[in-house]
Design an enzyme around this catalytic site. Structure first.
Site, mmCIF file in Angstrom:
data_model
loop_
_atom_site.group_PDB
_atom_site.id
_atom_site.type_symbol
_atom_site.label_atom_id
_atom_site.label_comp_id
_atom_site.label_asym_id
_atom_site.label_seq_id
_atom_site.Cartn_x
_atom_site.Cartn_y
_atom_site.Cartn_z
ATOM 1 N N GLY A 17 0.703 -1.149 -0.290
ATOM 2 C CA GLY A 17 0.059 -0.036 -0.084
ATOM 3 C C GLY A 17 0.982 1.253 -0.005
ATOM 4 N N ARG A 26 -9.094 0.665 64.590
ATOM 5 C CA ARG A 26 -10.234 0.535 63.711
ATOM 6 C C ARG A 26 -11.161 1.610 64.521
ATOM 7 N NH1 ARG A 26 -11.825 -1.713 59.612
ATOM 8 N NH2 ARG A 26 -9.971 -2.835 59.648
ATOM 9 N N ARG A 62 4.167 17.794 35.279
ATOM 10 C CA ARG A 62 4.892 18.982 36.032
ATOM 11 C C ARG A 62 5.720 18.474 37.108
ATOM 12 N NH1 ARG A 62 2.040 24.088 37.836
ATOM 13 N NH2 ARG A 62 0.596 22.673 38.879
ATOM 14 N N GLU A 90 -11.156 20.529 41.296
ATOM 15 C CA GLU A 90 -9.819 20.109 40.398
ATOM 16 C C GLU A 90 -10.378 19.425 39.146
ATOM 17 O OE1 GLU A 90 -6.726 20.846 40.884
ATOM 18 O OE2 GLU A 90 -6.496 21.539 42.784
ATOM 19 N N GLY A 131 -12.005 21.599 46.624
ATOM 20 C CA GLY A 131 -10.818 21.257 45.934
ATOM 21 C C GLY A 131 -10.902 19.844 45.663
ATOM 22 N N LYS A 168 7.014 -10.373 1.836
ATOM 23 C CA LYS A 168 7.168 -9.309 0.855
ATOM 24 C C LYS A 168 8.615 -9.010 1.029
ATOM 25 C CE LYS A 168 4.084 -7.094 2.488
ATOM 26 N NZ LYS A 168 2.709 -5.997 2.904
ATOM 27 N N THR A 169 9.170 -8.516 2.071
ATOM 28 C CA THR A 169 10.552 -8.038 2.253
ATOM 29 C C THR A 169 11.547 -8.784 2.936
ATOM 30 O OG1 THR A 169 9.773 -7.171 4.554
ATOM 31 C CG2 THR A 169 9.440 -5.675 2.505
ATOM 32 N N HIS A 196 -7.389 13.250 48.228
ATOM 33 C CA HIS A 196 -6.423 12.524 48.700
ATOM 34 C C HIS A 196 -6.917 10.876 48.681
ATOM 35 C CE1 HIS A 196 -4.371 16.062 49.579
ATOM 36 N NE2 HIS A 196 -5.197 16.374 50.667
ATOM 37 N N LYS A 205 20.213 -2.091 14.346
ATOM 38 C CA LYS A 205 21.362 -2.648 14.625
ATOM 39 C C LYS A 205 22.579 -1.998 13.748
ATOM 40 C CE LYS A 205 23.917 -6.894 14.198
ATOM 41 N NZ LYS A 205 23.906 -8.613 14.449
#
Length: 521
Positions: A35, A445, A214, A335, A312, A65-66, A283, A137
């Site tokens: 192609g 707990r 960042r 956020e 937030g 092919k190759t 968090h 290579k």
């Protein structure tokens, strides 16, 4: 002799412009197959087909092919080795100087869960990786290009006479990464199909770089995000807002896992979530979770659960965001928001908060994500299955004389689905399909219970309590009863279960044990 460029690409973006410059500006002979050759010829470029070059036709429906000495000899021959050059001359093989190859789209093909075994296997590239590896290579003499993003820098270096060893070495590295990732994708897919029969194996993870972040959890930490582009968060569409941070991604993961407890709308398939739900996370711990008859109402209830902590926060919904939900989201600082989709009215309203990160994540992208999770430890990785199996109430046992009422049982179901998404030691207080108080990450707990009950305050009266692990003592039950809790759900399995059960009997609480623990570290 004119230099030769071999071009055989699956992704044909930019290949015509590259070939045009190579031939018309730098005098390269163009060698191509299949192609790619057809595309170059259609653009009016003089191209020699691989079959003409090798004298061997493509066979086996294009599988071969190759894979021929006239191709690989031209790529692999060292220019500084007299014996290699003598072999080329004896066989009449011209050297190949530039190899431009990218591979059959295997990952894109198997991203379809319905793909057949035969289709997937036929998409495994053989000749392409062989040429890429050969060129990489022999990078001392051959330049290998495996991505359209490399074409422009390569041409600039070629024009400037700066196609030096350093550049070819970097391109060789990228080529080996390209084939390694390709092989890893194949083995991962085969493993997913044969997982039950596959023997234990070394772990190989090859994920492309999605984004250089960042910073990490803190500004002094460097961080990067690697992700499969067609699965999970790598397939999410960010509709607006600032770049995602590491903390954003960790919180989004926690929020999405929690909200999916109640289903997730699949817009492509036209299927609705089991129950409209909304989650607010801070968090990595949920601070407000609720279900309702629609997404906006669920969101209002989730925000009301703890408006102080919601500031937030990260919000996840399992239904598309409509205008009513958007109005609630614009009423406080958040956020990120993730949902299956957004109405045009919601997009317009949320657009006023330019820094708010809006993410659209479809159900198919979630389904394509791996069924494992990994955590790093010093010198290695830990892998485990996701803790997202459906709740099996057949394992539940009522261990007190009083069984939960129908309303209490509904609340226990809700609280149990939520508590496994809270960091251990985890306690959830809930009523009427909404969290009232969440105690997370305490070293004992009863400490988590105290936090959850104090957050619920007077609303705890008549509510239920869920614990991700068993009660080693009866102190949590007695504390819950003092705050008005009427029913408790926990895994059971403590040597002192009897103490907690007797406390429930004494204080009039119903208790259900599930037989399954849900620690989250």
């Amino acid at each position: 002799m004119a230099p030769t460029a071999l071009l055989s690409v699956s992704d044909k973006q930019g290949v015509v412009a590259l070939a045009h410059t190579l031939h018309h500006t730098h005098g390269f002979r163009l060698l191509s197959s299949g192609g790619t050759a057809a595309v170059l010829a259609a653009a009016g470029l003089p191209v020699t087909r691989v079959a003409e070059h090798t004298g061997s036709p493509e066979i086996l429906g294009g599988r071969v092919k190759t894979l021929h000495p006239r191709i690989h000899g031209g790529i692999l021959a060292r220019r500084d080795d007299a014996a290699h050059q003598a072999d080329l001359e004896a066989q009449g093989i011209p050297p190949i100087d530039v190899v431009v190859v990218n591979l059959y789209p295997f990952r894109e093909t198997v991203a379809d869960p319905a793909v057949s075994w035969e289709t997937a296997v036929e998409t495994i590239d053989i000749g392409g990786p062989a040429m890429v590896r050969a060129a990489a290579k022999n990078h001392a003499a051959v330049t290998v290009l495996t991505s359209p993003a490399q074409y422009e820098p390569f041409l600039a270096a070629l024009a400037a006479g700066a196609l030096d060893d350093a550049l070819r070495q970097r391109l060789a590295l990228e080529a080996f990464r390209h084939t390694a990732a390709y092989d890893a994708a194949i083995s991962a897919w085969l493993e997913s199909r044969l997982e039950a029969a596959a023997p234990p194996r070394p772990l190989a993870i090859e994920l492309p770089l999605q984004q250089t972040l960042r910073y990490g959890e803190n500004p002094h930490q460097q961080a990067s995000w690697f992700s499969a582009p067609a699965a999970g968060w790598g397939a999410a569409r960010q509709l607006q807002g600032k770049e995602l941070s590491m903390n954003n991604l960790l919180d989004l993961e926690a929020a999405l896992a929690t909200v999916r407890e109640f289903g997730y709308t699949d817009l492509a398939q036209g299927t609705a979530a089991e129950t409209p739900a909304a989650v607010v996370v801070k968090h990595t711990n949920p601070c407000g979770v609720a279900v309702a008859t629609d997404g906006a109402m669920a969101l209002r209830r989730a925000l009301d659960a703890d408006r102080t902590s919601a500031f937030g926060g990260i919000v996840a919904l399992n239904t598309p965001v409509d205008q009513a939900a958007a109005e609630l989201l614009t009423g406080l600082f958040l956020e990120c928001v993730v949902a299956p989709g957004y109405s045009s009215e919601a997009r317009e309203q949320l657009g006023a908060k330019a820094n708010l990160r809006l993410l659209e994540l479809d159900a198919a992208a979630i389904a394509r994500a791996p069924r494992h999770q990994w955590r790093s430890v010093l010198g290695g990785l830990l892998q485990q299955d996701l803790d997202d199996q459906p709740v099996d109430e057949a394992e539940w046992q009522v261990v007190t004389g009083r069984a939960p009422t129908a309303a209490e049982l509904d609340d226990l179901r809700f609280a149990w689905r939520l508590v496994r998404h809270v960091r251990s030691n985890a306690i959830v207080v809930a009523s009427d399909g909404a969290s009232l108080g969440i105690g997370a990450g305490q070293m004992n707990r009863v400490g988590s219970a105290r936090l959850a009950l104090e957050a619920a305050a007077e609303a705890a009266r008549g509510a239920v309590l869920a614990s991700d692990g068993f009660f080693p003592f009866d102190d949590t039950v007695r504390l819950a009863a003092r705050h008005g809790i009427t029913a408790v759900i926990q895994p059971g399995g403590s040597l002192r279960d009897g103490d907690s059960i007797r406390a429930c009997e004494e204080l009039g609480l119903a208790m259900v044990t599930t037989g399954r623990r849900h620690f989250l570290h």
